[in-house]
Design an enzyme around this catalytic site. Structure first.
Site, PDB file in Angstrom:
ATOM      1  N   HIS A  66       0.832  -1.219   0.000  1.00 19.76           N
ATOM      2  CA  HIS A  66       0.000   0.000   0.000  1.00 19.76           C
ATOM      3  C   HIS A  66       0.855   1.253   0.000  1.00 19.76           C
ATOM      4  CE1 HIS A  66      -3.356  -2.582   0.892  1.00 19.76           C
ATOM      5  NE2 HIS A  66      -2.742  -3.047   1.951  1.00 19.76           N
ATOM      6  N   GLU A 104      -2.681  13.453   0.352  1.00 20.80           N
ATOM      7  CA  GLU A 104      -4.013  13.101   0.888  1.00 20.80           C
ATOM      8  C   GLU A 104      -4.721  14.364   1.374  1.00 20.80           C
ATOM      9  OE1 GLU A 104      -3.446   9.541   3.560  1.00 20.80           O
ATOM     10  OE2 GLU A 104      -4.367   8.674   1.770  1.00 20.80           O
ATOM     11  N   HIS A 117       3.713  10.687   6.198  1.00 23.13           N
ATOM     12  CA  HIS A 117       3.092  10.546   7.515  1.00 23.13           C
ATOM     13  C   HIS A 117       4.041   9.822   8.467  1.00 23.13           C
ATOM     14  CE1 HIS A 117      -1.036  10.750   5.356  1.00 23.13           C
ATOM     15  NE2 HIS A 117      -0.592  11.964   5.688  1.00 23.13           N
ATOM     16  N   THR A 199      -6.425   4.732   5.743  1.00 24.82           N
ATOM     17  CA  THR A 199      -6.573   3.430   5.091  1.00 24.82           C
ATOM     18  C   THR A 199      -7.450   2.558   5.990  1.00 24.82           C
ATOM     19  OG1 THR A 199      -4.658   2.542   6.255  1.00 24.82           O
ATOM     20  CG2 THR A 199      -4.264   3.477   4.073  1.00 24.82           C
TER      21      THR A 199
HETATM   22  N1  6Z9 Z   1      -2.301   7.422   6.427  1.00 20.58           N
HETATM   23  S1  6Z9 Z   1      -2.232   6.595   7.806  1.00 20.58           S
HETATM   24  O1  6Z9 Z   1      -3.565   6.501   8.363  1.00 20.58           O
HETATM   25  O2  6Z9 Z   1      -1.260   7.234   8.669  1.00 20.58           O
HETATM   26  C1  6Z9 Z   1      -1.647   4.986   7.457  1.00 20.58           C
HETATM   27  C2  6Z9 Z   1      -1.501   4.520   6.163  1.00 20.58           C
HETATM   28  F1  6Z9 Z   1      -1.869   5.259   5.095  1.00 20.58           F
HETATM   29  C3  6Z9 Z   1      -0.943   3.285   5.906  1.00 20.58           C
HETATM   30  F2  6Z9 Z   1      -0.813   2.871   4.617  1.00 20.58           F
HETATM   31  C4  6Z9 Z   1      -0.540   2.473   6.938  1.00 20.58           C
HETATM   32  S2  6Z9 Z   1       0.242   0.967   6.557  1.00 20.58           S
HETATM   33  O3  6Z9 Z   1       1.426   1.331   5.775  1.00 20.58           O
HETATM   34  O4  6Z9 Z   1       0.531   0.241   7.741  1.00 20.58           O
HETATM   35  C5  6Z9 Z   1      -0.744  -0.032   5.516  1.00 20.58           C
HETATM   36  C6  6Z9 Z   1      -2.141  -0.132   5.930  1.00 20.58           C
HETATM   37  O5  6Z9 Z   1      -2.353  -0.166   7.290  1.00 20.58           O
HETATM   38  C7  6Z9 Z   1      -0.728   2.888   8.268  1.00 20.58           C
HETATM   39  N2  6Z9 Z   1      -0.366   2.010   9.257  1.00 20.58           N
HETATM   40  C8  6Z9 Z   1      -0.691   2.149  10.658  1.00 20.58           C
HETATM   41  C9  6Z9 Z   1      -2.168   1.911  10.921  1.00 20.58           C
HETATM   42  C10 6Z9 Z   1      -2.486   0.457  10.779  1.00 20.58           C
HETATM   43  C11 6Z9 Z   1      -1.761  -0.352  11.847  1.00 20.58           C
HETATM   44  C12 6Z9 Z   1      -0.342   0.055  12.026  1.00 20.58           C
HETATM   45  C13 6Z9 Z   1       0.543  -0.753  12.753  1.00 20.58           C
HETATM   46  C14 6Z9 Z   1       1.878  -0.396  12.902  1.00 20.58           C
HETATM   47  C15 6Z9 Z   1       2.354   0.776  12.305  1.00 20.58           C
HETATM   48  C16 6Z9 Z   1       1.501   1.587  11.571  1.00 20.58           C
HETATM   49  C17 6Z9 Z   1       0.172   1.246  11.481  1.00 20.58           C
HETATM   50  C18 6Z9 Z   1      -1.267   4.159   8.502  1.00 20.58           C
HETATM   51  F3  6Z9 Z   1      -1.410   4.622   9.763  1.00 20.58           F
HETATM   52 ZN    ZN Z   2      -0.596   7.868   5.564  1.00 20.66          ZN
END
Ligand code: 6Z9
Ligand code: ZN
Length: 263
Positions: A66, A104, A117, A199
């Protein structure tokens, strides 16, 4: 969980079928419009600790299908919020070579080329990301808007390894570097609002801080990210390019966007 994408039958308009929060309130990103802004004199400059990582420590740079992400050591944290928010990972959202607009968050409908981010979790109250990710005070994400312009030596610290993670689930170790150098110069000017993961599962658990000032990367650096990655695994016969990985702006409803600066 179930697979999701940014386009097609598993695209963002379908996320709420498997991830109900994606159809709920307090969603991110948003269009940061001037008429929504309210100056808040209590918003202090963002203070970060231990972002300057030694080249002796290794970071994991990965393609999770992603986004491209860098895992971060737990000594990195934000110290200026009511609770300590400990860094977990940073990742990016970008457009494509044909459409170099992939941020975004937008500002008065202006979409930037990309957005970074830096994801943190409330380590005063929760032991790890997994326990924090669905709590209303669980996460704090620092957002940086990215424009194509001057070459950015800080981005080169990881971009030079990106051809090692072309495909989903590939990971490489990269030497630590100063993560502070990826942020804009001024950490005292930012937009602040309550929102969500952008996401699935879209939990409304994020305190968003979007810095007012953007950073720049060169066109070549942008293309390295926007054209060098695939969301499919290496052995898959038809490779699926990873680009346009941004969610569209969501309804603001009655939310207010606070700003730490006056003009
Ligand atoms: N835009 S955003 O909301 O900040 C955002 C993303 F867009 C994004 F793609 C990710 S991801 O790369 O992990 C792929 C999809 O979850 C995250 N991950 C976070 C939330 C999910 C659980 C987790 C666990 C450990 C570390 C990070 C994260 C994400 F927070
Ligand atoms: Zn993000």
């Amino acid at each position: 969980g179930a697979k999701w994408t940014y386009n097609g039958p598993e695209g963002e308009h379908h996320w709420s079928k498997h991830y109900p929060y994606c159809g709920g309130a307090f969603q991110s990103p948003i269009d940061i419009k001037s008429e929504l802004l309210r100056f808040d004199p209590t918003l202090r400059p963002i203070e970060i600790q231990n972002y300057n990582l030694s080249p002796n420590e290794q970071l994991t740079l990965g393609n999770n299908g992603h986004s491209v992400q860098i895992s971060l050591p737990s000594k990195m944290h934000i110290s200026s919020l009511p609770h300590r928010y400990t860094a977990a990972q940073l990742h990016f959202h970008w457009g494509s070579s044909g459409r170099p607009s992939g941020s975004e968050h937008t500002v008065n409908s202006k979409q930037y080329a990309a957005e970074m981010h830096v994801v943190h979790f409330n380590s005063d109250k929760y032991p790890n990301m997994s326990m924090a990710v669905d709590k209303s005070d669980g996460l704090a994400v620092l957002g940086v808007l990215i424009e194509v312009g001057e070459f950015n030596p800080a981005f080169e610290k990881f971009l030079r390894f990106i051809n090692g993670i072309k495909y989903r689930d590939q990971r490489v170790q990269v030497p630590g570097f100063n993560i502070r150098a990826l942020l804009p110069a001024r950490l005292d000017e930012y937009y602040r609002y309550d929102g969500s993961l952008t996401t699935p599962p879209c939990y409304p658990s994020v305190l968003w801080t979007i810095f007012r000032n953007h950073v720049t990367i060169s066109r070549k650096q942008f293309l390295d990210m926007a054209t060098g990655l695939y969301s499919s695994h290496a052995q898959e016969s038809s490779p699926v390019p990873l680009n346009g990985n941004f969610r569209k702006p969501q309804l603001v409803d009655s939310r207010v966007v606070l700003v730490s600066f006056k003009e």
